[in-house]
Design a protein around this motif. Structure first.
Motif, PDB file in Angstrom:
ATOM      1  N   LYS A 350       0.821  -1.207   0.000  1.00  0.00           N
ATOM      2  CA  LYS A 350       0.000   0.000   0.000  1.00  0.00           C
ATOM      3  C   LYS A 350       0.855   1.256   0.000  1.00  0.00           C
ATOM      4  CE  LYS A 350      -3.551  -2.449   2.659  1.00  0.00           C
ATOM      5  NZ  LYS A 350      -4.262  -2.529   3.975  1.00  0.00           N
ATOM      6  N   ASN A 351       2.084   1.123   0.478  1.00  0.00           N
ATOM      7  CA  ASN A 351       3.004   2.256   0.537  1.00  0.00           C
ATOM      8  C   ASN A 351       4.386   1.742   0.159  1.00  0.00           C
ATOM      9  OD1 ASN A 351       4.189   4.747   1.009  1.00  0.00           O
ATOM     10  ND2 ASN A 351       4.336   4.424   3.224  1.00  0.00           N
ATOM     11  N   ILE A 352       4.690   1.748  -1.139  1.00  0.00           N
ATOM     12  CA  ILE A 352       5.929   1.160  -1.632  1.00  0.00           C
ATOM     13  C   ILE A 352       7.132   1.946  -1.130  1.00  0.00           C
ATOM     14  CG2 ILE A 352       7.243   0.452  -3.656  1.00  0.00           C
ATOM     15  CD1 ILE A 352       4.654  -1.065  -3.280  1.00  0.00           C
ATOM     16  N   SER A 353       8.062   1.234  -0.475  1.00  0.00           N
ATOM     17  CA  SER A 353       9.279   1.846   0.047  1.00  0.00           C
ATOM     18  C   SER A 353      10.481   1.001  -0.359  1.00  0.00           C
ATOM     19  CB  SER A 353       9.203   1.922   1.576  1.00  0.00           C
ATOM     20  OG  SER A 353       9.141   0.618   2.133  1.00  0.00           O
ATOM     21  N   PHE A 354      11.663   1.450   0.058  1.00  0.00           N
ATOM     22  CA  PHE A 354      12.869   0.671  -0.215  1.00  0.00           C
ATOM     23  C   PHE A 354      12.751  -0.715   0.396  1.00  0.00           C
ATOM     24  CE2 PHE A 354      16.853  -0.926   1.618  1.00  0.00           C
ATOM     25  CZ  PHE A 354      17.572  -1.162   0.457  1.00  0.00           C
ATOM     26  N   MET A 355      12.225  -0.799   1.616  1.00  0.00           N
ATOM     27  CA  MET A 355      12.080  -2.086   2.291  1.00  0.00           C
ATOM     28  C   MET A 355      11.189  -3.029   1.487  1.00  0.00           C
ATOM     29  SD  MET A 355      13.807  -2.608   5.084  1.00  0.00           S
ATOM     30  CE  MET A 355      12.867  -3.936   5.848  1.00  0.00           C
ATOM     31  N   THR A 356      10.119  -2.476   0.925  1.00  0.00           N
ATOM     32  CA  THR A 356       9.205  -3.305   0.136  1.00  0.00           C
ATOM     33  C   THR A 356       9.899  -3.858  -1.101  1.00  0.00           C
ATOM     34  OG1 THR A 356       7.316  -1.986   0.875  1.00  0.00           O
ATOM     35  CG2 THR A 356       7.001  -3.369  -1.067  1.00  0.00           C
ATOM     36  N   VAL A 357      10.565  -2.978  -1.839  1.00  0.00           N
ATOM     37  CA  VAL A 357      11.242  -3.382  -3.078  1.00  0.00           C
ATOM     38  C   VAL A 357      12.356  -4.373  -2.784  1.00  0.00           C
ATOM     39  CG1 VAL A 357      12.610  -2.577  -5.039  1.00  0.00           C
ATOM     40  CG2 VAL A 357      10.661  -1.216  -4.235  1.00  0.00           C
ATOM     41  N   ALA A 358      13.164  -4.064  -1.763  1.00  0.00           N
ATOM     42  CA  ALA A 358      14.284  -4.937  -1.414  1.00  0.00           C
ATOM     43  C   ALA A 358      13.793  -6.315  -0.967  1.00  0.00           C
ATOM     44  CB  ALA A 358      15.136  -4.293  -0.323  1.00  0.00           C
ATOM     45  N   PHE A 359      12.741  -6.324  -0.147  1.00  0.00           N
ATOM     46  CA  PHE A 359      12.229  -7.597   0.341  1.00  0.00           C
ATOM     47  C   PHE A 359      11.669  -8.441  -0.795  1.00  0.00           C
ATOM     48  CE2 PHE A 359       8.443 -10.018   1.745  1.00  0.00           C
ATOM     49  CZ  PHE A 359       9.113 -11.018   2.447  1.00  0.00           C
ATOM     50  N   ILE A 360      10.846  -7.842  -1.652  1.00  0.00           N
ATOM     51  CA  ILE A 360      10.251  -8.611  -2.748  1.00  0.00           C
ATOM     52  C   ILE A 360      11.333  -9.144  -3.681  1.00  0.00           C
ATOM     53  CG2 ILE A 360       8.794  -8.468  -4.798  1.00  0.00           C
ATOM     54  CD1 ILE A 360       7.009  -6.533  -3.280  1.00  0.00           C
ATOM     55  N   GLY A 361      12.326  -8.313  -3.987  1.00  0.00           N
ATOM     56  CA  GLY A 361      13.409  -8.754  -4.868  1.00  0.00           C
ATOM     57  C   GLY A 361      14.177  -9.933  -4.282  1.00  0.00           C
ATOM     58  N   LEU A 362      14.577  -9.807  -3.016  1.00  0.00           N
ATOM     59  CA  LEU A 362      15.321 -10.883  -2.370  1.00  0.00           C
ATOM     60  C   LEU A 362      14.454 -12.120  -2.170  1.00  0.00           C
ATOM     61  CD1 LEU A 362      17.348  -8.895   0.330  1.00  0.00           C
ATOM     62  CD2 LEU A 362      18.259 -10.054  -1.694  1.00  0.00           C
ATOM     63  N   TYR A 363      13.184 -11.908  -1.848  1.00  0.00           N
ATOM     64  CA  TYR A 363      12.276 -13.027  -1.593  1.00  0.00           C
ATOM     65  C   TYR A 363      12.027 -13.835  -2.865  1.00  0.00           C
ATOM     66  CZ  TYR A 363       8.504 -15.399   0.972  1.00  0.00           C
ATOM     67  OH  TYR A 363       7.720 -16.328   1.611  1.00  0.00           O
ATOM     68  N   ILE A 364      11.935 -13.141  -3.994  1.00  0.00           N
ATOM     69  CA  ILE A 364      11.768 -13.825  -5.284  1.00  0.00           C
ATOM     70  C   ILE A 364      12.957 -14.745  -5.547  1.00  0.00           C
ATOM     71  CG2 ILE A 364      11.840 -13.487  -7.785  1.00  0.00           C
ATOM     72  CD1 ILE A 364      10.072 -11.016  -7.380  1.00  0.00           C
ATOM     73  N   ILE A 365      14.155 -14.186  -5.398  1.00  0.00           N
ATOM     74  CA  ILE A 365      15.356 -14.983  -5.662  1.00  0.00           C
ATOM     75  C   ILE A 365      15.484 -16.114  -4.652  1.00  0.00           C
ATOM     76  CG2 ILE A 365      17.872 -14.913  -5.851  1.00  0.00           C
ATOM     77  CD1 ILE A 365      17.607 -11.941  -6.608  1.00  0.00           C
ATOM     78  N   ALA A 366      15.213 -15.793  -3.379  1.00  0.00           N
ATOM     79  CA  ALA A 366      15.354 -16.782  -2.314  1.00  0.00           C
ATOM     80  C   ALA A 366      14.437 -17.981  -2.529  1.00  0.00           C
ATOM     81  CB  ALA A 366      15.066 -16.138  -0.953  1.00  0.00           C
ATOM     82  N   LYS A 367      13.165 -17.717  -2.774  1.00  0.00           N
ATOM     83  CA  LYS A 367      12.218 -18.816  -2.961  1.00  0.00           C
ATOM     84  C   LYS A 367      12.521 -19.591  -4.242  1.00  0.00           C
ATOM     85  CE  LYS A 367       9.043 -19.364  -0.593  1.00  0.00           C
ATOM     86  NZ  LYS A 367       8.873 -20.165   0.634  1.00  0.00           N
ATOM     87  N   GLY A 368      13.023 -18.892  -5.253  1.00  0.00           N
ATOM     88  CA  GLY A 368      13.349 -19.547  -6.511  1.00  0.00           C
ATOM     89  C   GLY A 368      14.503 -20.523  -6.382  1.00  0.00           C
ATOM     90  N   VAL A 369      15.618 -20.060  -5.792  1.00  0.00           N
ATOM     91  CA  VAL A 369      16.792 -20.935  -5.696  1.00  0.00           C
ATOM     92  C   VAL A 369      16.543 -22.089  -4.719  1.00  0.00           C
ATOM     93  CG1 VAL A 369      18.427 -19.157  -6.400  1.00  0.00           C
ATOM     94  CG2 VAL A 369      17.875 -19.410  -3.970  1.00  0.00           C
ATOM     95  N   VAL A 370      15.757 -21.842  -3.676  1.00  0.00           N
ATOM     96  CA  VAL A 370      15.433 -22.920  -2.735  1.00  0.00           C
ATOM     97  C   VAL A 370      14.575 -23.985  -3.421  1.00  0.00           C
ATOM     98  CG1 VAL A 370      14.114 -23.498  -0.666  1.00  0.00           C
ATOM     99  CG2 VAL A 370      15.656 -21.549  -0.643  1.00  0.00           C
ATOM    100  N   SER A 371      13.612 -23.559  -4.223  1.00  0.00           N
ATOM    101  CA  SER A 371      12.755 -24.520  -4.912  1.00  0.00           C
ATOM    102  C   SER A 371      13.544 -25.332  -5.921  1.00  0.00           C
ATOM    103  CB  SER A 371      11.587 -23.806  -5.599  1.00  0.00           C
ATOM    104  OG  SER A 371      12.041 -22.984  -6.652  1.00  0.00           O
ATOM    105  N   VAL A 372      14.553 -24.724  -6.550  1.00  0.00           N
ATOM    106  CA  VAL A 372      15.369 -25.454  -7.514  1.00  0.00           C
ATOM    107  C   VAL A 372      16.184 -26.536  -6.819  1.00  0.00           C
ATOM    108  CG1 VAL A 372      17.313 -25.289  -9.118  1.00  0.00           C
ATOM    109  CG2 VAL A 372      15.509 -23.582  -9.185  1.00  0.00           C
ATOM    110  N   SER A 373      16.871 -26.181  -5.740  1.00  0.00           N
ATOM    111  CA  SER A 373      17.692 -27.171  -5.045  1.00  0.00           C
ATOM    112  C   SER A 373      16.845 -28.308  -4.500  1.00  0.00           C
ATOM    113  CB  SER A 373      18.487 -26.504  -3.919  1.00  0.00           C
ATOM    114  OG  SER A 373      17.636 -25.878  -2.982  1.00  0.00           O
TER     115      SER A 373
END
Length: 489
Positions: A350-373
């Protein structure tokens, strides 16, 4: 002709045949894991039901679920033994898949609709008995996921595709269920304290899992035949005393068990419904974020998984597992730094901030690489089964898959106990944390340990185990060449 050996690649200069199958059949069979994962997700809320509605203590439920997970592991070798002994009119795997799913559906309905109605003096015993029967059904169906691949295909370029399908289905399922629960069921019923939430949840689960199971049975139908079992389809003469020699002599299985078990217990904790409530519902202050962000990351997760599968097809599953495990450690370290040094309450769509962008970016990569392994573990069990045939001449996929599951479940069974004692240590002795609770420093550090700390320890153990795992791409080509020579002979 479908189901026959096809010339799709070479083992050596004079051997060019694989037991192959159409990719779409492999994709359908992967839905067997989706069918059981749907029940696993639904049972992830059993602690909340048993404590919030059933009236049982948090620590007692934690002990019960741990004991039931151990019981689940004990039933694995029994079911695996029966699978290896089975070769009838309806095949080796299909009867166990269907019977298992029926038991799952019946017992899930019974548990969530009757436990809270039973008199208090026998409620605990009743709950344990019902859950034990549920476990038998779960074991029957899950054992076939691990064992059935061995007869589907031995093509090293095709086996990783099972992991691709499985990862895609899981990404859609896990995130879709998170949306369904956090954005629909919880707002509709006002939290996890309303029985109506569980009634809707189990109805969706029973119907959905039955559909996935039917598709999986159709997928394996033409491969669940004697000629695709091992070196010629002979039913192996095995007994329970053979389990120990197999485990003792198969280094590949030993190391895969260590790698997968340490990951499993950590990720079971991190993905538990209670931990997700603590992370999104309490620390971030908006539980619906779990579902919304889950939707955002589905497509990127699938793309990362596809890239990982291509990598595995080219360089082997062992190397791919190691590479993406290292990636998981690096990304989760960055995620931990973001949580510790940033303000988690600023994470909001609802209020996009640096924390929001950083979290979503890292969370995308994190969940992706974990699912691959994680996607390579089940196909690698089939490699271990072929390796056992290479070593001893015995085709025992049921034994291999359930030996793996037995140790895996014995170790990962402690995930619910870890969570129960972790939350009890910060004041939640008689109930699990809910979205209405207040964030405290104690809750923050407990969540960090459960969501990030334990997975990191699991991945470190995996990297050590893979140092001693013998089945790289070159070794698997040697194994398949030897097995084909035996078949030809």
């Amino acid at each position: 002709m479908e189901g026959n050996l096809g010339k799709v690649g070479k083992f050596s200069d004079n051997i060019s045949e694989y037991n192959d199958c159409p990719t779409w059949r492999l994709g359908l069979f992967a839905l067997n894991n989706t069918a059981t994962n749907l029940y696993m997700l639904t049972m992830g809320y059993i602690s909340m039901y048993a404590t919030g509605i059933g009236g049982l203590l948090v620590t007692v439920v934690g002990f019960i679920l741990t004991a039931m997970r151990i019981f689940d592991g004990i039933t694995d070798p029994i079911v695996g033994f029966l699978i290896d002994k089975t070769d009838g009119k309806f095949g080796k795997f299909r009867p166990f898949i269907v019977i298992g799913n029926i038991i799952l559906g019946v017992m899930t309905f019974v548990i969530y609709t009757t436990v809270h109605k039973v008199p208090e003096n026998i409620r605990l015993i009743y709950f344990i008995g019902c859950y034990a029967v549920y476990i038998v059904g779960y074991t029957c169906q899950t054992a076939c996921t691990k064992a059935g691949q061995a007869c589907m295909t031995n093509n090293p370029a095709k086996r990783p595709k099972f992991g691709l399908f499985d990862a895609i289905y899981n990404a859609i399922l896990f995130n879709g269920m998170q949306i369904y629960i956090s954005s629909y069921l919880v707002p509709k019923h006002g939290g996890f304290g309303e029985i109506g939430l569980y009634y809707e949840l189990i109805t969706f689960t029973i119907i959905g899992s039955a559909i996935f199971t039917a598709l999986a049975v159709f997928g394996i139908w033409t491969k669940d035949r004697t000629e695709f079992f091992g070196l010629g389809g002979q039913t192996p003469k095995v007994s329970f005393k053979d389990y120990w020699p197999v485990l003792k002599g198969n280094r590949a299985l030993q190391m895969l068990v260590v790698a997968a078990c340490t990951d499993k217990i950590a990720l079971n904790v991190a993905g538990n419904a209670t931990v997700i409530v603590m992370l999104f519902g309490i620390l971030m202050g908006d539980y619906s974020l779990a579902g919304t962000i889950g939707t955002i990351i589905v497509i990127p997760n699938i793309l990362i998984t596809m890239a990982g599968t291509k990598y595995a097809q080219k360089l082997g599953q062992k190397k791919a597992l190691v590479t993406f495990t290292w990636a998981s450690i690096i990304v989760y370290t960055a995620l931990a730094a973001l949580f510790i040094f940033g303000d988690m309450t600023q994470i909001s769509l609802k209020n996009i901030s640096f924390m929001t962008v950083a979290f979503i970016g890292l969370y995308i990569i994190a969940k992706g690489v974990v699912s691959v392994s994680g996607a390579f573990v089940i196909p690698m069990i089939s490699d271990c089964a072929d390796y056992e045939t290479y070593l001893s001449g015995r085709f025992v996929p049921g034994m291999m898959g359930t030996l793996f599951s037995f140790i895996d479940k014995m170790v990962s069974s402690f995930s619910t106990t870890i969570i129960a004692f972790a939350v009890a240590s910060i004041g939640f002795a008689d109930r699990m944390p809910d979205v209405t609770d207040i964030a405290t420093p104690q809750l923050f550090w407990t969540t960090m340990f459960l969501f990030i700390g334990l997975p990191m320890l699991g991945w470190i153990a995996s990297l050590i185990a893979m140092k001693f795992y013998p089945l790289d791409k070159e070794k698997m080509e040697e194994v398949q060449a030897h097995l084909q020579e035996l078949k030809n002979a």
